[in-house]
Write a protein that holds these residues in place. Structure first.
Motif, PDB file in Angstrom:
ATOM      1  N   MET A  95       0.834  -1.174   0.000  1.00  9.76           N
ATOM      2  CA  MET A  95       0.000   0.000   0.000  1.00  9.76           C
ATOM      3  C   MET A  95       0.875   1.233   0.000  1.00  9.76           C
ATOM      4  O   MET A  95       1.885   1.292   0.651  1.00  9.76           O
ATOM      5  CB  MET A  95      -0.896   0.000   1.233  1.00  9.76           C
ATOM      6  CG  MET A  95      -1.817   1.179   1.261  1.00  9.76           C
ATOM      7  SD  MET A  95      -1.983   2.192   2.750  1.00  9.76           S
ATOM      8  CE  MET A  95      -0.653   1.888   3.784  1.00  9.76           C
ATOM      9  N   SER A  96       0.458   2.207  -0.755  1.00  9.19           N
ATOM     10  CA  SER A  96       1.140   3.480  -0.817  1.00  9.19           C
ATOM     11  C   SER A  96       0.099   4.576  -0.674  1.00  9.19           C
ATOM     12  O   SER A  96      -0.660   4.826  -1.596  1.00  9.19           O
ATOM     13  CB  SER A  96       1.888   3.598  -2.157  1.00  9.19           C
ATOM     14  OG  SER A  96       2.426   4.880  -2.299  1.00  9.19           O
ATOM     15  N   SER A  97       0.032   5.194   0.506  1.00 13.07           N
ATOM     16  CA  SER A  97      -0.969   6.243   0.689  1.00 13.07           C
ATOM     17  C   SER A  97      -0.623   7.452  -0.168  1.00 13.07           C
ATOM     18  O   SER A  97       0.518   7.650  -0.557  1.00 13.07           O
ATOM     19  CB  SER A  97      -1.079   6.646   2.164  1.00 13.07           C
ATOM     20  OG  SER A  97       0.089   7.325   2.585  1.00 13.07           O
ATOM     21  N   GLU A 111      -0.388  11.557  -0.420  1.00 19.47           N
ATOM     22  CA  GLU A 111      -0.213  12.676   0.498  1.00 19.47           C
ATOM     23  C   GLU A 111      -0.317  14.009  -0.216  1.00 19.47           C
ATOM     24  O   GLU A 111       0.098  14.145  -1.371  1.00 19.47           O
ATOM     25  CB  GLU A 111       1.144  12.598   1.202  1.00 19.47           C
ATOM     26  CG  GLU A 111       1.248  11.469   2.184  1.00 19.47           C
ATOM     27  CD  GLU A 111       2.549  11.497   2.972  1.00 19.47           C
ATOM     28  OE1 GLU A 111       3.501  12.213   2.583  1.00 19.47           O
ATOM     29  OE2 GLU A 111       2.609  10.788   3.993  1.00 19.47           O
ATOM     30  N   SER A 126      -2.651  12.595   4.584  1.00 17.43           N
ATOM     31  CA  SER A 126      -2.566  11.346   3.828  1.00 17.43           C
ATOM     32  C   SER A 126      -3.972  10.779   3.675  1.00 17.43           C
ATOM     33  O   SER A 126      -4.819  10.954   4.550  1.00 17.43           O
ATOM     34  CB  SER A 126      -1.651  10.339   4.512  1.00 17.43           C
ATOM     35  OG  SER A 126      -2.167   9.954   5.761  1.00 17.43           O
ATOM     36  N   VAL A 127      -4.197  10.153   2.537  1.00 15.96           N
ATOM     37  CA  VAL A 127      -5.491   9.528   2.271  1.00 15.96           C
ATOM     38  C   VAL A 127      -5.258   8.091   1.845  1.00 15.96           C
ATOM     39  O   VAL A 127      -4.368   7.801   1.046  1.00 15.96           O
ATOM     40  CB  VAL A 127      -6.313  10.310   1.206  1.00 15.96           C
ATOM     41  CG1 VAL A 127      -5.577  10.428  -0.100  1.00 15.96           C
ATOM     42  CG2 VAL A 127      -7.670   9.678   0.984  1.00 15.96           C
ATOM     43  N   VAL A 128      -6.042   7.197   2.447  1.00 13.86           N
ATOM     44  CA  VAL A 128      -6.018   5.780   2.080  1.00 13.86           C
ATOM     45  C   VAL A 128      -7.444   5.391   1.709  1.00 13.86           C
ATOM     46  O   VAL A 128      -8.349   5.475   2.538  1.00 13.86           O
ATOM     47  CB  VAL A 128      -5.507   4.899   3.233  1.00 13.86           C
ATOM     48  CG1 VAL A 128      -5.588   3.423   2.858  1.00 13.86           C
ATOM     49  CG2 VAL A 128      -4.086   5.271   3.627  1.00 13.86           C
ATOM     50  N   TYR A 154      -8.555   9.683   6.200  1.00 13.17           N
ATOM     51  CA  TYR A 154      -7.570  10.761   6.247  1.00 13.17           C
ATOM     52  C   TYR A 154      -6.858  10.800   7.588  1.00 13.17           C
ATOM     53  O   TYR A 154      -7.476  10.588   8.635  1.00 13.17           O
ATOM     54  CB  TYR A 154      -8.262  12.122   6.060  1.00 13.17           C
ATOM     55  CG  TYR A 154      -8.960  12.273   4.742  1.00 13.17           C
ATOM     56  CD1 TYR A 154      -8.266  12.684   3.618  1.00 13.17           C
ATOM     57  CD2 TYR A 154     -10.315  12.001   4.616  1.00 13.17           C
ATOM     58  CE1 TYR A 154      -8.906  12.817   2.393  1.00 13.17           C
ATOM     59  CE2 TYR A 154     -10.959  12.139   3.399  1.00 13.17           C
ATOM     60  CZ  TYR A 154     -10.252  12.545   2.296  1.00 13.17           C
ATOM     61  OH  TYR A 154     -10.879  12.681   1.080  1.00 13.17           O
ATOM     62  N   TYR A 180     -12.861  10.543   7.846  1.00 12.01           N
ATOM     63  CA  TYR A 180     -13.151   9.775   6.642  1.00 12.01           C
ATOM     64  C   TYR A 180     -14.335  10.401   5.922  1.00 12.01           C
ATOM     65  O   TYR A 180     -15.096  11.186   6.490  1.00 12.01           O
ATOM     66  CB  TYR A 180     -13.452   8.306   6.975  1.00 12.01           C
ATOM     67  CG  TYR A 180     -14.764   8.089   7.667  1.00 12.01           C
ATOM     68  CD1 TYR A 180     -15.925   7.836   6.935  1.00 12.01           C
ATOM     69  CD2 TYR A 180     -14.853   8.147   9.049  1.00 12.01           C
ATOM     70  CE1 TYR A 180     -17.135   7.643   7.571  1.00 12.01           C
ATOM     71  CE2 TYR A 180     -16.061   7.953   9.691  1.00 12.01           C
ATOM     72  CZ  TYR A 180     -17.193   7.706   8.954  1.00 12.01           C
ATOM     73  OH  TYR A 180     -18.400   7.524   9.582  1.00 12.01           O
ATOM     74  N   TYR A 195      -3.426   2.058  -3.876  1.00 15.13           N
ATOM     75  CA  TYR A 195      -3.410   2.948  -2.706  1.00 15.13           C
ATOM     76  C   TYR A 195      -4.172   2.387  -1.505  1.00 15.13           C
ATOM     77  O   TYR A 195      -4.194   3.003  -0.451  1.00 15.13           O
ATOM     78  CB  TYR A 195      -3.994   4.312  -3.076  1.00 15.13           C
ATOM     79  CG  TYR A 195      -3.177   5.025  -4.119  1.00 15.13           C
ATOM     80  CD1 TYR A 195      -2.106   5.837  -3.760  1.00 15.13           C
ATOM     81  CD2 TYR A 195      -3.458   4.870  -5.482  1.00 15.13           C
ATOM     82  CE1 TYR A 195      -1.342   6.491  -4.721  1.00 15.13           C
ATOM     83  CE2 TYR A 195      -2.707   5.518  -6.443  1.00 15.13           C
ATOM     84  CZ  TYR A 195      -1.661   6.315  -6.049  1.00 15.13           C
ATOM     85  OH  TYR A 195      -0.910   6.944  -7.016  1.00 15.13           O
ATOM     86  N   THR A 196      -4.820   1.225  -1.678  1.00 13.90           N
ATOM     87  CA  THR A 196      -5.595   0.644  -0.590  1.00 13.90           C
ATOM     88  C   THR A 196      -4.705  -0.161   0.337  1.00 13.90           C
ATOM     89  O   THR A 196      -3.602  -0.573  -0.048  1.00 13.90           O
ATOM     90  CB  THR A 196      -6.721  -0.268  -1.128  1.00 13.90           C
ATOM     91  OG1 THR A 196      -6.148  -1.346  -1.843  1.00 13.90           O
ATOM     92  CG2 THR A 196      -7.683   0.502  -2.015  1.00 13.90           C
ATOM     93  N   GLU A 197      -5.198  -0.392   1.551  1.00 14.13           N
ATOM     94  CA  GLU A 197      -4.463  -1.248   2.478  1.00 14.13           C
ATOM     95  C   GLU A 197      -4.664  -2.688   2.073  1.00 14.13           C
ATOM     96  O   GLU A 197      -5.755  -3.079   1.648  1.00 14.13           O
ATOM     97  CB  GLU A 197      -4.966  -1.038   3.905  1.00 14.13           C
ATOM     98  CG  GLU A 197      -4.591   0.295   4.462  1.00 14.13           C
ATOM     99  CD  GLU A 197      -4.991   0.476   5.914  1.00 14.13           C
ATOM    100  OE1 GLU A 197      -4.335   1.267   6.580  1.00 14.13           O
ATOM    101  OE2 GLU A 197      -5.962  -0.176   6.353  1.00 14.13           O
TER     102      GLU A 197
END
Length: 135
Positions: free
Chosen positions: A1-3, A5, A78-80, A92, A105, A132-134
């Motif tokens: 995952m890569s949030s 930013e 940051s947003v996931v 967020y 959120y 971008y998701t976990e």
């Protein structure tokens, strides 16, 4: 995952009479962060209804504030995203000098442009968001 930013510099015009970032401006900044994210993945909010025939209207949002943010502060947001079948949630975390300033959120539903009924999130949008998701 890569949030994803985005850095928001709190401006004087973003503050209340006490010099603290005013909550409506924080909500605007959260929406701006989502806008920039969607543009980054090639699905800008302002184009998806025209080019893809659906929208992502906001159905719920909630935030908790932990510390004040003042004019001149650089806030890293940051947003996931999380994907449902017909909905999308953005979580967020905003940090000021590495410390959490607020969390929150927003939930959006995927809706058909024609009749505004919910529909499954299209595969191409899902593929663009998944990195971008976990896990």
């Amino acid at each position: 995952m890569s949030s994803f930013e985005h850095t928001w510099t709190v401006r004087f015009s973003d503050t209340d009479p006490f010099g603290i970032a005013h909550y409506p401006r924080i909500v605007d900044t959260v929406h701006e962060t989502a806008d920039i994210f969607m543009q980054e993945i090639d699905f800008p909010f302002w184009e998806i209804s025209i080019e893809h025939g659906f929208g992502l209207p906001l159905v719920k949002m909630d935030f908790e504030f932990e510390r004040p943010m003042e004019a001149g502060d650089d806030i890293v947001i940051s947003v996931v995203p999380s994907l449902g079948t017909r909905s999308l949630r953005f979580d967020y975390v905003a940090r000021k000098d590495g410390e959490v300033a607020f969390t929150g959120y927003e939930t959006r539903v995927c809706a058909s442009k024609d009749d505004v009924s919910s529909r499954d999130i299209p595969d191409d949008l899902r593929a663009a968001i998944e990195p971008y998701t976990e896990s």
